[in-house]
Design an enzyme around this catalytic site. Sequence first.
Site, short mmCIF file in Angstrom:
data_model
loop_
_atom_site.label_atom_id
_atom_site.label_comp_id
_atom_site.label_asym_id
_atom_site.label_seq_id
_atom_site.Cartn_x
_atom_site.Cartn_y
_atom_site.Cartn_z
CG ASP A 13 6.33 -13.14 -0.46
OD1 ASP A 13 5.80 -11.95 -0.57
OD2 ASP A 13 7.42 -13.11 0.01
CD GLU A 63 4.61 -9.88 -3.87
OE1 GLU A 63 4.83 -8.65 -3.45
OE2 GLU A 63 5.53 -10.77 -3.89
C1 NOJ Z 1 6.05 -9.02 -0.68
C2 NOJ Z 1 5.16 -8.96 0.62
O1 NOJ Z 1 4.20 -8.44 0.35
C3 NOJ Z 1 5.90 -8.06 1.59
O2 NOJ Z 1 5.21 -7.56 2.59
C4 NOJ Z 1 7.51 -8.75 1.87
O3 NOJ Z 1 8.17 -7.87 2.82
C5 NOJ Z 1 8.15 -9.06 0.65
N1 NOJ Z 1 7.18 -9.90 -0.38
C6 NOJ Z 1 9.14 -10.17 0.92
O4 NOJ Z 1 8.64 -11.43 1.45
#
Ligand code: NOJ
Length: 545
Positions: A229, A288
């Site tokens: 993440d 991500e």
């Molecule tokens: C990306 C995640 O996919 C999302 O759902 C989240 O709110 C943010 N990162 C913060 O962790």
Amino acid sequence: MTHELAPAVGLPAPTAAEGQSPASSSSEGRDWWRDAVIYQVYVRSFADSDGDGIGDLRGATERLPHLAELGIDAVWLTPFYASPQADGGYDVADYRAVDPLFGDLADADDLVRTAHELGLRVIVDVVPNHTSDQHPWFLAALADPDPDGARRRYHFRPGRGAHGELPPNDWESVFGGPAWTRTPDGAWYLHLFAPEQPDLNWDNQEVHEEFDSVLRFWLDLGVDGFRIDVAHGMVKAAGMPDIGHGEQASLIGSQTLPFFDQDGVHEIHRGWRRLLDSYPGERIGVAEAWAPSAERLALYVRPDELHQAFNFQFLRCPWEPAAMRSVIDESLAATASVGAPTTWVLSNHDVVRHPTRYGGGAQGLRRARAAALLMLALPGSTYIYQGEELGLPEVTDLPSEVRQDPAFFRAAGQDGFRDGCRVPIPWTAKGPSYGFGEGGSWLPQPAEWGALSVAAQTGDPLSTLELYRSALALRRQLPGGPMRWLPGPDGLLVLARNGLVCTLNTTASVVELPTPGRLLISSDVMDQPGDTARIPADSCAWWAI
Ligand code: NOJ
């Protein structure tokens, strides 16, 4: 919405068990991730085993045979760790514990084992940019105002202004409002997301050691990798400079900002790659990362860094042939320059579902089905977000009182619509929550979702579910290899890959072509009088040549 099922192509589809072998089994499946199809399970909304209206790990385990039958290679599970759920579990209070909402560690263990028995790998989320404000580290930091004590694990700063009443800089939270919150003793702490998600300080060695240990914990339990993440956010520009123009970062955006995509993050990923490689079975990391360009994104997948990075440029691309073609070209060129696969994605739990993004209704669904065939024809790996195989649209009329997305509640939030893609998916045509569970569902499901359920679509050759199943089975049999564009009329994208031609008609009219080959599969009914193929509007087809 209709499609022709593929005529037999000569080879039987492999069963799930004959597919890629799980990490634990052998060296077969080397580089398995380079063309893997990975299915995102948003645990809270996938399957509820105990009737409390919230999906859980046991529910997911019970439904794994559906995923094996779908023909995917791996599942990615969104965070199920102990959390106050201020941001759907992306606010973790204990990285080594399962939240009771979702089960316990034995359930996680059982899920991983069952998946491996079915020939599926399992990827879990890791959330290293921030913890929950209920994490013991943050509670300790709040309790001790010494800036050189427990606060060094986070970013605490004095405020600006005569009395420190102004935030330390002008950074805005992704969810709206300032990225800083003041504690009762007057210091401010940084949170790029909600105030309940304080950012960790990755200049602190203790943070590195803790996350190494967390990764080992889950690798030892048998997981095959991590979705990382905010993989672009852990390192902030030195001195935390003002941006100067009051720009709020958008979710999955591509802005250049002093808190995203700093060169320093790559050292963290190199360390994690070494850790992943110290385990047998090709465990992977997928970033991500919101990067300003395909070239910047490719840096995350250099040979000594992560294996995959979601291609959000493809996700954000409008239904426009020139734009689609150039995103595909740029993405493939950028990842090829570092020897990595491109990782295609159309939807996830943070964006409006793509049938709705593509215009909604019948047109949106037509385009979504076509986009799926295009994506599955491209070289590289693919992520499927739960429910996209059912053609689910975004739920756009959720009442405010059921919403849970923190962005929705922060007045300046730029999104606020993430609940609409997180509505629990329908398994059966009838029942209290269309088979999601015995009770209700934490977000209300539209009445028409019974007709979109797995049960309703199974066996219907014209359904989106059977389109995905057929396409995934065919994809396993195709030889792969690089792609090239072939000439085509305006609005038609034609790509060729080692024996396969893929035609995408992005226009609103039928396009006539000399038949490109033997029709394998099509997202809409294909009329083929004589040697001509009439490619329907907003449709995609695969041809064997
Ligand atoms: C990306 C995640 O996919 C999302 O759902 C989240 O709110 C943010 N990162 C913060 O962790």
